[in-house]
Design an enzyme around this catalytic site. Structure first.
Site, short mmCIF file in Angstrom:
data_model
loop_
_atom_site.label_atom_id
_atom_site.label_comp_id
_atom_site.label_asym_id
_atom_site.label_seq_id
_atom_site.Cartn_x
_atom_site.Cartn_y
_atom_site.Cartn_z
N SER A 8 31.28 38.77 76.09
CA SER A 8 30.49 39.08 74.80
C SER A 8 29.36 38.21 74.27
O SER A 8 29.50 37.01 74.39
CB SER A 8 31.75 38.91 73.64
OG SER A 8 31.08 39.21 72.36
N HIS A 33 29.52 43.26 76.94
CA HIS A 33 29.90 43.81 75.49
C HIS A 33 29.01 43.32 74.46
O HIS A 33 28.72 41.83 74.32
CB HIS A 33 31.21 43.05 75.22
CG HIS A 33 31.77 43.49 73.83
ND1 HIS A 33 32.79 44.85 73.96
CD2 HIS A 33 32.13 42.93 72.76
CE1 HIS A 33 33.27 44.78 72.79
NE2 HIS A 33 32.84 43.62 71.91
N ASP A 35 28.02 43.13 70.25
CA ASP A 35 28.63 43.53 69.02
C ASP A 35 27.68 43.68 68.12
O ASP A 35 26.90 42.76 67.48
CB ASP A 35 29.46 42.08 68.76
CG ASP A 35 30.62 41.98 69.41
OD1 ASP A 35 31.64 42.78 69.34
OD2 ASP A 35 30.74 40.86 70.22
N HIS A 66 29.82 47.90 70.73
CA HIS A 66 30.90 47.59 69.99
C HIS A 66 30.30 47.89 68.50
O HIS A 66 29.71 46.80 68.13
CB HIS A 66 31.72 46.62 70.06
CG HIS A 66 32.90 46.26 69.07
ND1 HIS A 66 33.47 45.30 68.94
CD2 HIS A 66 33.50 47.21 68.17
CE1 HIS A 66 34.55 45.17 67.98
NE2 HIS A 66 34.54 46.58 67.37
N MET A 68 30.41 47.61 64.76
CA MET A 68 31.17 47.17 63.60
C MET A 68 30.08 47.52 62.36
O MET A 68 29.84 46.65 61.57
CB MET A 68 31.56 45.85 63.76
CG MET A 68 32.64 45.45 64.64
SD MET A 68 32.78 43.73 65.23
CE MET A 68 31.41 43.77 66.66
C1 DX5 Z 1 34.32 39.82 66.88
C2 DX5 Z 1 33.72 40.66 68.02
C3 DX5 Z 1 34.13 40.02 69.34
C4 DX5 Z 1 33.73 38.36 69.58
C5 DX5 Z 1 34.83 38.11 70.55
O1 DX5 Z 1 33.99 40.70 65.84
O2 DX5 Z 1 33.88 41.95 68.18
O3 DX5 Z 1 33.45 40.78 70.51
O4 DX5 Z 1 32.47 38.44 70.22
O5 DX5 Z 1 34.71 36.49 70.79
P1 DX5 Z 1 35.50 35.46 71.00
O6 DX5 Z 1 36.11 35.89 72.33
O7 DX5 Z 1 34.91 34.27 70.97
O8 DX5 Z 1 36.72 35.70 70.09
ZN ZN Z 2 33.35 43.36 69.98
#
Ligand code: DX5
Ligand code: ZN
Length: 216
Positions: A8, A33, A35, A66, A68
């Site tokens: 990510s 990934h 975000d 992803h 959000m």
């Molecule tokens: C959280 C994101 C994740 C995040 C994960 O809202 O969707 O993708 O970057 O990060 P870690 O692995 O540090 O929990």
């Molecule tokens: Zn994510």
């Protein structure tokens, strides 16, 4: 099939993205990934389509976006044009989820749906035949570096069971607090794609860490 690892980028050093992508490209991570947060669906703001376009020029890896965000239907085209290979929307953000999934498929991208920790996975039963991926959030979305929520295991198990019962082949992805400590159990329960931010980027040898995750 090896487990797909999706580092990510939220945990990357944004001041040196070029170098970050360079070592990621040399790693066994199959996906990247990304975000996308809008400050409405989640209490944080991150990247837009321009970032995906920038990354597209820095990697041939599969770009996993992803979303959000609220009203994700408005931005699907833009993210696809920027180079997204998979676009995941949140179940909680879509009144007409089937239509949104169709919109994603029409662009030629893979279509994913994600659910927050409080959302019952059974609610996805009727949409499962239409998606390429289900992303189970194992933290409340919005921030990296949070603690993995333990009830996620049983949720994944239930989803895996539904996949078998309906004879479907969508991928199960998990996101939030994923590390080498919980990866094996997640894969045993049916996970195909491990998203991991902090655990990878703060490890001593991130390339090796990714390799370990892909082999669990
Ligand atoms: C959280 C994101 C994740 C995040 C994960 O809202 O969707 O993708 O970057 O990060 P870690 O692995 O540090 O929990
Ligand atoms: Zn994510």
């Amino acid at each position: 099939m090896n487990t797909i690892v999706a580092p990510s980028l939220l945990a990357a050093d944004f001041s040196d993205l070029k170098s970050e992508m360079k070592w990621l490209n040399s790693s066994s991570a199959e996906w990247i990934h990304v975000d996308v947060m809008d400050g409405h669906f989640v209490p944080n703001i991150t990247f837009g389509p321009l970032m995906v376009k920038t990354l597209r020029n820095l990697t041939d890896k599969f770009i996993d976006v992803h979303l959000m965000i609220e009203n994700p239907n408005k931005y699907i085209e833009a993210f696809r044009k920027s180079g997204a290979d998979n676009i995941t929307v949140h179940y909680e953000a879509c009144v007409h989820l089937h239509r949104v999934i169709q919109m994603i498929k029409d662009t030629g991208a893979n279509a994913g749906i994600s659910i927050n920790p409080h959302t019952n996975v059974e609610l996805l039963r009727d949409i499962l035949p239409y998606v390429d991926l289900v992303l189970i959030m194992s933290v409340n979305p919005g921030f990296g570096g949070q603690k993995f929520i333990e009830t996620t295991y049983s949720k994944i198990e239930r989803l895996h069971k539904m996949r078998e019962e309906q004879n479907l082949d969508f991928l199960i992805e998990v996101d939030g607090g994923v590390s080498i400590k919980n990866a094996a159990k997640l894969v045993e329960n049916g996970v195909n794609v491990l998203v991991s931010g902090n655990a990878i980027f703060t490890s001593e040898n991130p390339v090796e860490y990714i390799e370990k995750l892909s082999l669990v």
